[in-house]
Design a protein around this motif. Sequence first.
Motif, PDB file in Angstrom:
ATOM      1  N   ASP A  96      44.474  33.350  41.526  1.00 50.67           N
ATOM      2  CA  ASP A  96      44.347  34.809  41.438  1.00 50.67           C
ATOM      3  C   ASP A  96      45.739  35.382  41.194  1.00 50.67           C
ATOM      4  O   ASP A  96      46.640  35.246  42.026  1.00 50.67           O
ATOM      5  CB  ASP A  96      43.755  35.343  42.744  1.00 50.67           C
ATOM      6  N   GLN A 114      43.579  39.080  38.788  1.00 51.87           N
ATOM      7  CA  GLN A 114      43.069  38.515  37.536  1.00 51.87           C
ATOM      8  C   GLN A 114      42.878  37.005  37.689  1.00 51.87           C
ATOM      9  O   GLN A 114      43.785  36.312  38.148  1.00 51.87           O
ATOM     10  CB  GLN A 114      44.042  38.786  36.394  1.00 51.87           C
ATOM     11  N   PRO A 115      41.705  36.475  37.292  1.00 50.31           N
ATOM     12  CA  PRO A 115      41.515  35.020  37.363  1.00 50.31           C
ATOM     13  C   PRO A 115      42.351  34.315  36.296  1.00 50.31           C
ATOM     14  O   PRO A 115      42.306  34.676  35.117  1.00 50.31           O
ATOM     15  CB  PRO A 115      40.021  34.839  37.110  1.00 50.31           C
ATOM     16  N   ASP A 120      38.253  43.725  40.907  1.00 50.25           N
ATOM     17  CA  ASP A 120      39.353  42.771  41.066  1.00 50.25           C
ATOM     18  C   ASP A 120      38.767  41.377  41.218  1.00 50.25           C
ATOM     19  O   ASP A 120      37.672  41.201  41.765  1.00 50.25           O
ATOM     20  CB  ASP A 120      40.192  43.106  42.304  1.00 50.25           C
ATOM     21  N   PHE A 121      39.520  40.389  40.733  1.00 49.37           N
ATOM     22  CA  PHE A 121      39.048  39.002  40.771  1.00 49.37           C
ATOM     23  C   PHE A 121      38.719  38.575  42.197  1.00 49.37           C
ATOM     24  O   PHE A 121      39.522  38.737  43.113  1.00 49.37           O
ATOM     25  CB  PHE A 121      40.122  38.081  40.182  1.00 49.37           C
ATOM     26  N   ASP A 122      37.497  38.081  42.374  1.00 48.80           N
ATOM     27  CA  ASP A 122      37.048  37.510  43.644  1.00 48.80           C
ATOM     28  C   ASP A 122      37.012  38.541  44.768  1.00 48.80           C
ATOM     29  O   ASP A 122      37.056  38.182  45.942  1.00 48.80           O
ATOM     30  CB  ASP A 122      37.954  36.333  44.028  1.00 48.80           C
TER      31      ASP A 122
END
Length: 408
Positions: A252, A256-257, A308-310
């Motif tokens: 992360d 962002q992944p 947001d990622f995850d």
Amino acid sequence: MSTRPLSIRRHGALLSSILLMGMCVAPAWADAAGRDCPPMGSLPGYVARNPPRLRAYDSVTFVDDKQVAVDVAGQSCEQDYLPKDGTQPMSALERQMNYRSQLEQLGASIVQRNNDTLDAHMTGNGRESWFEVQTDGDYIHVTVLNKHPFKSTFIDTPSKGDYAPLGHMPDYEVNGTPKKENFDQDSFTVKDGDSSKSVTVQGARYRVNYSLRDGATPYSNLDLLTNYRRALLRLGGDILYADDNKLDARIDKNGQPVWLEADLDSTNIYISVIEEKPFVATIKPPQAGAMKAALDKDGRIALNIDFDFDKATLRPDATPIITQLVALLKDDPELKLSIEGNTDNIGGHDYNVKLSQERAAAVVAELIKAGIAANRLGSTGNGPDKPVADNATTEGRAKNRRVELVKA
């Protein structure tokens, strides 16, 4: 695991009693001027092919006193010997007897695998050492390994050419200019139960190649792999796949992944990165009128609302869609909606269900914050259970990571 030039026969009959009787007289051991693997010496009439192969950390398979194969990790040294030109080679038996004699003098416990291979180990002065001698054909191949735990040497602070936030290995230098593309794709390997699968990812791409600095001692693949694994775990990364010379992971980076593959060997390191993102067109978000028409026709509409990622935190670029959704609900006071969250299939099932529930609830919270009555809204999470596209592609995963509006 160490790769050796000789074939290794792991099983075979023990040498006959004539070997145990010590009928071959051990000659004086030669001084090879630093070309041997201490404490082992070399036989007269034999010459080392090259400087010894030294590794600060590696793993080699030996056989212990119970004839059981054991993997031992630590500092290793390997050397090959050939007969000097014009010299009559010793028989395999004579070579084995001489090396056996030296190992016995060192106090090692010896295991004879077969006529061509012997293993030994000893402990002393706080050190555990393992030995192997192979004598196939005219070759002599010697391995010495001093057991010790792994110690990371990775440089965590990124420097010029590194893909930040990841650093680099010492003694490896950036080769050429790293390549950057605003939008491209690459494939990464992901562990899938007892097997693995390839996942195609699209987004911003970064590639960098490192070469071993001139004169530096190479690292083993195991050393490189373990260093990169620990560095990625320190960054909170998820290790997706690993084998003897490749490591795939996802981290992360500020929401962002980021997918990363490290392709490793002793002299070169290749890093390939995709900062995952869907292709962004200049089209406007769906308007309230279009949402109403779709709901009247099909009873549901899918929206790609960015989080947001995850996490269940709405990204700023989700605001225009939320604004139109608020307008839809205010224009039709009788309309009631169920907000359904969905995810792709990367990660654990139960975790994804929980994440989708939290994301749906986050949209509901934004609508209530904007003045929509809570009794007009519901939320649920489907996780990865209702895909609408192929999870093996970035486009498919982006479509599956959606929020659906369903008429209640």
